[in-house]
Write a protein that holds these residues in place. Structure first.
Motif, PDB file in Angstrom:
ATOM      1  N   ASP A  66       9.760  -4.210   1.574  1.00 51.67           N
ATOM      2  CA  ASP A  66       8.395  -4.699   1.353  1.00 51.67           C
ATOM      3  C   ASP A  66       8.317  -6.225   1.334  1.00 51.67           C
ATOM      4  OD1 ASP A  66       7.429  -2.069   1.133  1.00 51.67           O
ATOM      5  OD2 ASP A  66       7.976  -2.006  -0.993  1.00 51.67           O
ATOM      6  N   PRO A  68       6.857  -9.319   3.026  1.00 53.70           N
ATOM      7  CA  PRO A  68       5.742  -9.524   3.953  1.00 53.70           C
ATOM      8  C   PRO A  68       6.087 -10.530   5.059  1.00 53.70           C
ATOM      9  CG  PRO A  68       5.362 -10.769   1.963  1.00 53.70           C
ATOM     10  CD  PRO A  68       6.611  -9.973   1.721  1.00 53.70           C
ATOM     11  N   SER A 318      -3.021  -7.292  -6.048  1.00 54.99           N
ATOM     12  CA  SER A 318      -2.858  -6.245  -5.016  1.00 54.99           C
ATOM     13  C   SER A 318      -3.068  -6.788  -3.612  1.00 54.99           C
ATOM     14  CB  SER A 318      -3.827  -5.075  -5.277  1.00 54.99           C
ATOM     15  OG  SER A 318      -3.589  -4.500  -6.549  1.00 54.99           O
ATOM     16  N   THR A 320      -1.628  -9.843  -0.475  1.00 57.07           N
ATOM     17  CA  THR A 320      -0.376 -10.297   0.124  1.00 57.07           C
ATOM     18  C   THR A 320       0.362 -11.271  -0.787  1.00 57.07           C
ATOM     19  OG1 THR A 320      -1.461 -10.110   2.270  1.00 57.07           O
ATOM     20  CG2 THR A 320       0.645 -11.239   2.223  1.00 57.07           C
ATOM     21  N   GLN A 322       0.655 -11.179  -4.014  1.00 57.66           N
ATOM     22  CA  GLN A 322       1.450 -10.402  -4.957  1.00 57.66           C
ATOM     23  C   GLN A 322       2.700  -9.860  -4.280  1.00 57.66           C
ATOM     24  OE1 GLN A 322      -0.653  -7.353  -7.141  1.00 57.66           O
ATOM     25  NE2 GLN A 322       1.224  -6.302  -7.761  1.00 57.66           N
ATOM     26  N   GLN A 323       2.554  -9.357  -3.076  1.00 60.16           N
ATOM     27  CA  GLN A 323       3.694  -8.830  -2.333  1.00 60.16           C
ATOM     28  C   GLN A 323       4.726  -9.928  -2.085  1.00 60.16           C
ATOM     29  OE1 GLN A 323       2.678  -7.192   1.488  1.00 60.16           O
ATOM     30  NE2 GLN A 323       4.710  -6.324   1.853  1.00 60.16           N
ATOM     31  N   ALA A 327       8.469  -9.980  -3.653  1.00 61.10           N
ATOM     32  CA  ALA A 327       9.569 -10.004  -2.688  1.00 61.10           C
ATOM     33  C   ALA A 327      10.503 -11.176  -2.955  1.00 61.10           C
ATOM     34  CB  ALA A 327       9.014 -10.077  -1.265  1.00 61.10           C
TER      35      ALA A 327
END
Length: 350
Positions: A66, A68, A318, A320, A322-323, A327
């Protein structure tokens, strides 16, 4: 020409041909072997004895899921600078789809607080902090419709630096507090020579290190009027090297390896001091050929009295951002990430 000479010509020609063949074969074999070894060295293989790699034996960055794709701005704590220098290029090499760009604030000094504020304001995808997120920062984030999550990824500590010629065994945390609040102003009051103490600090707005020092060491009290504020740790260390009675504090990896100053052992009680460096200490005359290293065991066990975690601060929206923040933290928490954090001068958290 005699018959004997006629008979010797074919033998001579044959000998020349055989010799030429052996030489050519030798050149082919040598070139092929040299080419293989050269390619091995250039590839950076850890199997080649001539090349000593400092990288971890396995690339665990590729196992993180996960991650991005895109360009992500990040920023924050100045204490993170060694990690940005060592770890982030390795992340970029292993995960080229996850592009990172460090951004400094335009109108103020970089630091944990300014990084978190820029994250809340939507200028960063995630932030690096050398202290926990404050309640007022959580409130500001909630007003914007999201929360903040702090993910610990490394252990750091504060080291207290003085002139290398100052003869003093160490300080207690209470004595350090008294120096910076003005109750102690001469080294003779803490077992040192009879000379005035000149304390230096960055301003509280400059970052998480100063905020942590004020909160945890000074107990929220104000700095004494005797404290001189400087802009950078580099500037402070230069002053310490030139001034016999000076004192300064900063992130341990910024202080411990320096040649021009010495780090003081600290303790919670007088006489029971824990050095922030591995003993025996490296003498100034031996530096920079040898440098002091962090006392990893004391930092991990908590015996050293001023330790802290380094955090990746993630926007819980929720999206990108946060991703990206999760990551980045996960990459730092891999085996390879932790090994590189150790190489950057910090202590592994796992």
């Amino acid at each position: 020409m005699s018959q004997k000479q006629k008979n010797e010509i074919p033998i001579l020609v044959l000998s020349i041909l055989i010799t030429a063949g052996l030489i050519a074969g030798g050149f082919w074999w040598f070139s092929r072997k040299s080419g293989v070894e050269l390619n091995t060295i250039n590839s950076g293989s850890t199997k080649t004895p001539q090349v000593k790699s400092e990288q971890p034996t396995s690339n665990t960055f590729t196992s993180v899921k996960d991650v991005p794709t895109g360009l992500f701005n990040y920023g924050g704590s100045t204490s993170w600078a060694p990690i940005r220098l060592v770890v982030d290029p390795a992340i970029q090499a292993a995960r080229p789809e996850f592009r990172l760009r460090y951004v400094e604030p335009s109108n103020t000094s970089p630091g944990s607080g300014t990084g978190i504020q820029s994250l809340i304001d939507g200028q960063l995808a995630f932030a690096q902090s050398s202290r926990p997120v404050l309640d007022r920062e959580l409130s500001r984030a909630q007003q914007r419709g999201f929360s903040l999550k702090q993910i610990p990824v490394a252990i750091d500590g504060l080291a207290v630096a003085v002139n290398p010629n100052l003869n003093i065994a160490g300080l207690t945390v209470d004595q350090l507090k008294s120096i910076y609040t003005g109750k102690i102003n001469n080294w003779s009051q803490v077992g040192g020579p009879n000379i005035p103490i000149k304390p230096y600090s960055r301003r509280i707005a400059d970052g998480g290190t100063v905020e942590l020092f004020v909160q945890d060491i000074l107990g929220g009290q104000a700095f004494s009027s005797n404290v001189e504020f400087i802009s950078t740790t580099t500037q402070a260390l230069q002053k310490l090297a030139a001034s016999y009675g000076s004192i300064y504090y900063a992130s341990a990896p910024e202080v411990i390896p320096q040649c021009s100053i010495k780090a003081l052992p600290l303790g919670r009680t007088q006489g029971q001091y824990i050095p922030p460096y591995q003993e025996p200490s490296v003498l100034p005359s031996e530096c920079p050929g040898k440098r002091n290293k962090l006392n990893i065991d004391a930092f991990q066990s908590g015996k050293y009295p001023i330790t802290r975690n380094l955090f990746v601060v993630v926007k819980q929206n929720s999206q990108t951002e946060q991703q990206a923040g999760v990551a980045y933290a996960n990459l730092l928490l891999t085996e390879q990430g932790q090994e590189l954090i150790s190489q950057a001068g910090f202590v592994k958290i796992r």
